[in-house]
Design an enzyme around this catalytic site. Structure first.
Site, PDB file in Angstrom:
ATOM      1  N   HIS A 145       0.808  -1.228   0.000  1.00 12.00           N
ATOM      2  CA  HIS A 145       0.000   0.000   0.000  1.00 12.00           C
ATOM      3  C   HIS A 145       0.840   1.276   0.000  1.00 12.00           C
ATOM      4  CE1 HIS A 145      -3.617  -2.295   0.316  1.00 12.00           C
ATOM      5  NE2 HIS A 145      -3.321  -2.788   1.500  1.00 12.00           N
TER       6      HIS A 145
ATOM      7  N   ASP B 253      -2.957 -10.418  -2.785  1.00  8.14           N
ATOM      8  CA  ASP B 253      -3.516  -9.951  -1.509  1.00  8.14           C
ATOM      9  C   ASP B 253      -4.984  -9.571  -1.745  1.00  8.14           C
ATOM     10  OD1 ASP B 253      -2.411  -8.578   1.319  1.00  8.14           O
ATOM     11  OD2 ASP B 253      -4.130  -7.519   0.456  1.00  8.14           O
TER      12      ASP B 253
ATOM     13  N   HIS C  29      -6.494  -7.030  -0.892  1.00  5.70           N
ATOM     14  CA  HIS C  29      -6.655  -5.594  -1.139  1.00  5.70           C
ATOM     15  C   HIS C  29      -5.822  -5.167  -2.349  1.00  5.70           C
ATOM     16  CE1 HIS C  29      -7.202  -6.311   3.242  1.00  5.70           C
ATOM     17  NE2 HIS C  29      -8.288  -5.577   3.028  1.00  5.70           N
TER      18      HIS C  29
ATOM     19  N   ASP D  14      -4.946 -12.919   2.853  1.00  5.65           N
ATOM     20  CA  ASP D  14      -6.180 -12.392   3.464  1.00  5.65           C
ATOM     21  C   ASP D  14      -7.410 -12.569   2.582  1.00  5.65           C
ATOM     22  OD1 ASP D  14      -5.014 -10.525   1.775  1.00  5.65           O
ATOM     23  OD2 ASP D  14      -5.067  -8.866   3.202  1.00  5.65           O
TER      24      ASP D  14
ATOM     25  N   TYR E 294      -4.365 -12.279   8.101  1.00  3.91           N
ATOM     26  CA  TYR E 294      -4.508 -11.876   9.500  1.00  3.91           C
ATOM     27  C   TYR E 294      -5.128 -12.930  10.393  1.00  3.91           C
ATOM     28  CZ  TYR E 294      -3.335  -7.714   7.014  1.00  3.91           C
ATOM     29  OH  TYR E 294      -2.661  -6.836   6.204  1.00  3.91           O
TER      30      TYR E 294
END
Ligand code: SP5
Ligand code: ZN
Length: 340
Positions: free
Chosen positions: A164, A200, A202, A283, A322
């Protein structure tokens, strides 16, 4: 015997919390994540390789030196200022529209400085954050060394994650973009183009921003649709796609079939590259607390197999994931798929 790179220093970052909608909530990006993965790798017979320190050249090819210097000094400056928060957190943001495009002043007040470099309130800095983030870069670069020296696949078991982080701004539980640094170094070592495939949950918005307009780094990201209300909210849409950029947003609830179809598209997009970096967030798995995707462990194994079929020199860099109980097996299965 897949090699994986490890540094104890990656454990030094303990964010403790995230400030989300103004509330201090428990951190999810915790040191136990890396330990859970390492334990699963050891049980699967992977070979641990100690991190090798690297100079800042690859890091500074990716990031604004001002961001790097801020992160290096942020905790020390904050701690001597005796502020009421035990972590560095922004309260005023130096948006370019605020300054009319002018470079903002460097604030005299230590507590205003994070607003030059942070784009969210969730990504706290404490004692050890810099040491861990910088170690994660070294872990990623050591994995590149392994691949440049002939390993077909090497895995960087690092945290905090990085995808990110843009050239100049940190956020999303990330401080330095380990994946982008690895891609830059892999490009230098194997020749171009190289590809980044980010699985990922995201969108890899930082990696996208860093390589925007470049034709020698192809980037593909498979992630939950930001338009459905998911981080990073402002980016990750198919409308951003171009010659060297492929976003594949998926609807919340997506399971193996549609997720793997997107991974296949990303692999096809990457197939002209001479080297591959996999930004491996686990995730997207069912049960992960940070995403609504529903990918199984078998799905992650198959994603590894699809990416492994490209036959490219491959550096796998750990991003999110996570759920402490399942993330070790998820990583092991992905790597098993990649190397079989
Ligand atoms: C690397 C990575 O996977 N970063 C994910 C960052 C997304 N975090 C968004 C968090 C949104 C609010 N979560 C509430 C839980 C607070 N503990
Ligand atoms: Zn993520």
């Amino acid at each position: 015997m897949l090699p994986f790179v490890w540094s104890d220093d990656c454990l030094l970052h303990e964010p403790d919390a995230e400030v989300w909608v103004g509330v201090r909530t428990p951190a999810t990006e915790v040191p136990a994540r890396a330990l859970a993965i390492r334990e699963a790798l050891a049980a699967a017979g992977a070979r641990e390789v100690a991190v090798v320190a690297h100079d800042d050249s690859a890091l500074l090819a990716v990031h604004d030196p001002a961001l790097v210097e801020f992160l290096r000094a942020a905790w020390d400056e904050w701690s001597v200022a005796e502020l009421p928060s035990d972590r560095v957190v922004p309260y005023i943001f130096a948006r370019s529209e605020l300054t009319g495009g002018r470079a903002p002043a460097t604030p005299t007040a230590v507590w205003a400085r994070p607003g030059l470099f942070a784009y969210d309130t969730m990504t706290l800095i404490g004692p050890g954050t810099w040491e861990a983030a910088r170690a994660a870069v070294d872990v990623a670069l050591t994995a590149v060394d392994l691949v440049a020296n002939g390993e077909r696949v090497a895995y960087a078991c690092c945290r905090p994650p990085g995808h990110h982080v843009t050239r100049s701004l940190y956020g999303g539980s990330c401080y330095l973009n380990n994946t982008a640094v690895a891609a830059t170094e892999l490009l230098a070592r194997v020749g171009g183009p190289v590809a980044v495939v980010d699985i990922d949950a995201h969108h890899g918005n930082g990696t996208q921003e860093i390589f925007l307009g470049r034709s020698d780094v192809l980037i593909a990201s498979v992630h939950v649709d930001p338009g459905a209300g998911w981080f990073p909210h402002f980016l990750g849409f198919a409308a951003e796609n171009g010659e060297a950029n492929l976003n594949l947003p998926l609807t919340p609830g997506t399971g193996d079939d549609a997720w793997l179809a997107a991974v296949r598209k990303a692999a096809t997009f990457a197939s002209s590259a001479r080297g591959l970096v996999v930004a491996l967030g686990v995730d997207a798995a069912t049960g992960d607390p940070e995403s609504p995707l529903e990918v199984t462990t078998a799905g992650y194994h198959e994603a590894g197999r699809i990416l492994g079929e490209l036959g490219l020199p491959t550096v796998v860099v750990q991003e999110g994931g996570y759920d402490l109980a399942s993330m070790g097996p998820l990583v092991v299965e992905t790597l098993t798929g990649l190397t079989r």
